[in-house]
Design a protein around this motif. Structure first.
Motif, PDB file in Angstrom:
ATOM      1  N   UNK A  28       0.801  -1.162  -0.021  1.00  0.00           N
ATOM      2  CA  UNK A  28      -0.076  -0.029  -0.158  1.00  0.00           C
ATOM      3  C   UNK A  28       1.037   1.238  -0.064  1.00  0.00           C
ATOM      4  N   UNK A  29       2.074   1.313   0.712  1.00  0.00           N
ATOM      5  CA  UNK A  29       2.845   2.396   0.669  1.00  0.00           C
ATOM      6  C   UNK A  29       3.314   2.701  -0.603  1.00  0.00           C
ATOM      7  N   UNK A  30       3.715   1.808  -1.257  1.00  0.00           N
ATOM      8  CA  UNK A  30       4.267   2.113  -2.798  1.00  0.00           C
ATOM      9  C   UNK A  30       3.091   2.633  -3.538  1.00  0.00           C
ATOM     10  N   UNK A  31       1.767   2.429  -3.225  1.00  0.00           N
ATOM     11  CA  UNK A  31       0.643   2.772  -4.264  1.00  0.00           C
ATOM     12  C   UNK A  31      -0.250   3.954  -3.816  1.00  0.00           C
ATOM     13  N   UNK A  32      -0.116   4.201  -2.675  1.00  0.00           N
ATOM     14  CA  UNK A  32      -1.198   5.250  -1.976  1.00  0.00           C
ATOM     15  C   UNK A  32      -0.940   6.520  -2.672  1.00  0.00           C
ATOM     16  N   UNK A 160       8.632   2.397   9.566  1.00  0.00           N
ATOM     17  CA  UNK A 160       8.449   3.621   9.244  1.00  0.00           C
ATOM     18  C   UNK A 160       7.367   3.755   7.885  1.00  0.00           C
ATOM     19  N   UNK A 161       7.532   2.998   6.964  1.00  0.00           N
ATOM     20  CA  UNK A 161       6.598   3.002   5.996  1.00  0.00           C
ATOM     21  C   UNK A 161       5.146   2.634   6.599  1.00  0.00           C
ATOM     22  N   UNK A 162       5.138   1.587   7.384  1.00  0.00           N
ATOM     23  CA  UNK A 162       3.686   1.198   8.171  1.00  0.00           C
ATOM     24  C   UNK A 162       3.219   2.376   8.769  1.00  0.00           C
ATOM     25  N   UNK A 163       3.912   3.226   9.397  1.00  0.00           N
ATOM     26  CA  UNK A 163       3.405   4.287  10.443  1.00  0.00           C
ATOM     27  C   UNK A 163       2.877   5.278   9.267  1.00  0.00           C
ATOM     28  N   UNK A 164       3.606   5.842   8.270  1.00  0.00           N
ATOM     29  CA  UNK A 164       3.318   7.073   7.474  1.00  0.00           C
ATOM     30  C   UNK A 164       2.046   6.679   6.261  1.00  0.00           C
ATOM     31  N   UNK A 165       2.238   5.326   6.143  1.00  0.00           N
ATOM     32  CA  UNK A 165       1.290   4.730   5.039  1.00  0.00           C
ATOM     33  C   UNK A 165      -0.201   4.965   5.753  1.00  0.00           C
ATOM     34  N   UNK A 166      -0.095   4.475   7.245  1.00  0.00           N
ATOM     35  CA  UNK A 166      -1.345   4.422   7.973  1.00  0.00           C
ATOM     36  C   UNK A 166      -1.909   5.788   8.019  1.00  0.00           C
ATOM     37  N   UNK A 167      -1.045   6.756   8.266  1.00  0.00           N
ATOM     38  CA  UNK A 167      -1.401   8.169   8.548  1.00  0.00           C
ATOM     39  C   UNK A 167      -1.982   8.768   7.099  1.00  0.00           C
ATOM     40  N   UNK A 244      -7.387  -2.563   0.880  1.00  0.00           N
ATOM     41  CA  UNK A 244      -7.299  -0.978   1.069  1.00  0.00           C
ATOM     42  C   UNK A 244      -7.338  -0.153  -0.012  1.00  0.00           C
ATOM     43  N   UNK A 245      -6.744  -0.477  -0.897  1.00  0.00           N
ATOM     44  CA  UNK A 245      -6.548   0.207  -2.131  1.00  0.00           C
ATOM     45  C   UNK A 245      -7.885   0.456  -2.810  1.00  0.00           C
TER      46      UNK A 245
END
Lengths: 461, 61
Positions: A28-32, A160-167, A244-245
């Motif tokens: 999801x981090x790559x895509x969002x 780090x990716x998990x936190x910023x992607x969730x935000x 999610x996406x």
């Protein structure tokens, strides 16, 4: 001082520390970022309704990708993802090409994200009243900082990716709730939707940018060698990622199409941020600006992770110089591959135009999806259900593979409508690279060592 | 020089330092370990016994 004997156990491997949450964050981090910007060019191609059709058609394509990937990756649990799959299932030339598709798709996407981040900082500087602000320092900083983070270890990188992607995802949900989607007070879909201004050809053309909603979810496979439980974590992370996406993409379309006329939305740089500005809420503006920045960072971060794993595994198999197949004994990352790809990304981010970089990434991804449809059919034919242990079995086979192939054909046509020259140029590049591999590089490959899976002999061989 | 220009110089400086750190560490690691160790990773290794953590089980010698 050179260490002459191997470290305890004589092996240094990638570190198995990741869980399903990290896999989700990687995909999801790559895509969002595609929800925050890029998807809306589909509106410019065919109107808001065409963009919604593109959203769901591309959603179907990527659901097929996620299902196919989940099954094959849960079985071929190796760094390199689709490259390792192709090596085991199809053959070396296909594997080499798939490896290159992956490296270029992710490195170009990383460069595009860095350009975008530089642009955002530059815009903030200009809005703050500064003159002659530059984006280049921030482009380079983005790439180098994230490469450094990746170099230091996969756990910190993907946490780090998990936190910023969730935000970034929560920001979209909060904006969706704030525009009161159940009523007509804020959203004006009745007045703003205008059918299909360019007809069904506009719908086909919009599919090119419809891919932006999901482009990169297949990157979850690259974590295969670093997750604690590949048969469980990879399907779980990938399938929750595509869910999610699908939710985020539909919410994004609904918010933006209800707030902005299609003529503006079709060429907006940051549509979700613009939507937040239209609500007149400072909190939402700040939140969506932070979301835009975080989604861009998360995407670049995941791309560095994935491109380096693909490059690393090709080096490890001698498809590229074996020097790239090294693992750092302390940080347990493919450190040489990470460092090598930094100047490549910087050069493209520094000198190449954004739309060319993005198109190179999309086309490389598309070639990878085309391969996947053939790959899964060969996989099921050579090793039918029951012959090897699978962590996940995707339903309705071979329907997802056929749908995927058909949608890829439509998307090639859509890309050809806008970027025919690039499509041909890129095909020529991959053909030349294939010739180099077949006639020069393949002699260095240790053929027997390539096959690491304890599978029975394939049916028909 | 305005404060944004200072910010730009800081960004260049951080990029340079992080880049330098990676290159120096890469060279030091290449020198500290044999290629046999650095290239010992094998695809699909899932046996925990093969996965070592040098910070706890050795590392630089």
């Amino acid at each position: 001082m050179t260490q002459t004997t191997a470290v305890h156990g004589e092996k240094v491997s990638l570190l198995r520390v990741l869980g399903p949450g990290h896999v989700w964050a990687l995909g999801v981090g790559i895509v969002l970022v595609g929800e925050y910007m890029g998807w809306n060019f589909a509106v410019g191609k065919g109107g808001a309704l065409a963009a919604l059709i593109a959203c769901w058609v591309a959603g179907l394509l990527y659901t097929c990708v996620a299902m196919i990937d989940s099954e094959v990756t849960s079985t071929v649990a190796a760094a390199g993802g689709q490259y390792a799959q192709a090596k085991h299932i199809v053959g070396p030339l296909a594997a080499f090409n798939v490896g290159l598709f992956l490296v270029f798709a992710y490195t170009m996407l990383e460069a595009a994200n860095a350009i975008t981040l530089g642009y955002l900082v530059q815009t903030v500087g200009t809005m703050a009243g500064f003159e002659g602000v530059h984006d280049k320092p921030f482009i380079v900083l983005t790439i180098v900082f994230l490469a450094w983070l990746n170099y230091r270890g996969v756990y910190a990188t993907l946490t780090f990716n998990l936190v910023i992607t969730a935000i970034a995802f929560i920001a979209i949900v909060i904006l969706f709730a704030a525009v009161r989607p159940w009523g007509n007070e804020v959203l004006k879909l009745d007045g703003l939707l205008n059918g299909l201004p360019y007809g069904w050809l506009g719908v086909v053309a919009s599919i090119h940018f419809g891919l932006w909603y999901y482009l990169g979810i297949e990157g979850t496979c690259q974590a295969a060698e670093e997750v604690r439980s590949p048969p469980r974590s990879l399907p779980l992370g990938t399938m929750t990622g595509i869910i999610t996406l699908l939710i985020a993409a539909t919410m994004t379309w609904y918010i933006c199409s209800g707030l902005m006329p299609w003529e503006y939305l079709g060429q907006a740089i940051t549509p979700l941020f613009d939507a937040a500005r239209l609500t007149d809420s400072t909190f939402l503006m700040v939140l969506l600006f932070v979301g835009t920045m975080f989604s861009t960072l998360a995407s670049a971060n995941g791309c560095i992770n994935d491109a380096s794993r693909a490059w690393f595994s090709m080096g490890r198999d001698h498809y590229l110089p074996v020097w790239f197949g090294a693992v750092h004994p302390k940080t347990r990352t493919p450190y040489r591959s990470i460092v090598f790809l930094v100047p490549v990304a910087v050069v493209f981010a520094y000198f190449a135009p954004l739309d060319q970089v993005i198109t190179f990434s999309i086309l490389s991804g598309l070639l990878g999806y085309t391969y996947m449809s053939f790959n899964v059919i060969m996989f099921r034919t050579k090793w039918p259900l029951g012959t090897i242990k699978r962590g996940y079995e995707h339903p309705f086979h071979p329907l997802p593979a056929i749908v995927l192939l058909a949608l890829c054909a439509v998307t090639y046509f859509a890309v050809f409508l806008g970027y025919g020259t690039q499509l041909v140029a890129m095909m020529v590049f991959y053909i030349i690279a294939s010739l180099w591999f077949a006639f020069h590089r393949y002699k260095f490959v240790r053929r027997g060592d390539q096959f690491t899976m304890a599978w029975p002999r394939p049916q028909g061989y | 020089m305005n404060s944004f220009e200072i910010l730009e110089y800081i960004a260049w400086a951080i990029s340079f330092l992080l880049g330098l750190w990676m290159v120096v560490d890469l060279i030091r690691t290449n020198r500290a370990y044999s290629e046999e160790v650095l290239l010992s990773s094998r695809e699909g290794d899932i046996d925990d016994a093969l996965v070592i953590d040098p910070t706890h089980q050795g590392g630089h010698r």
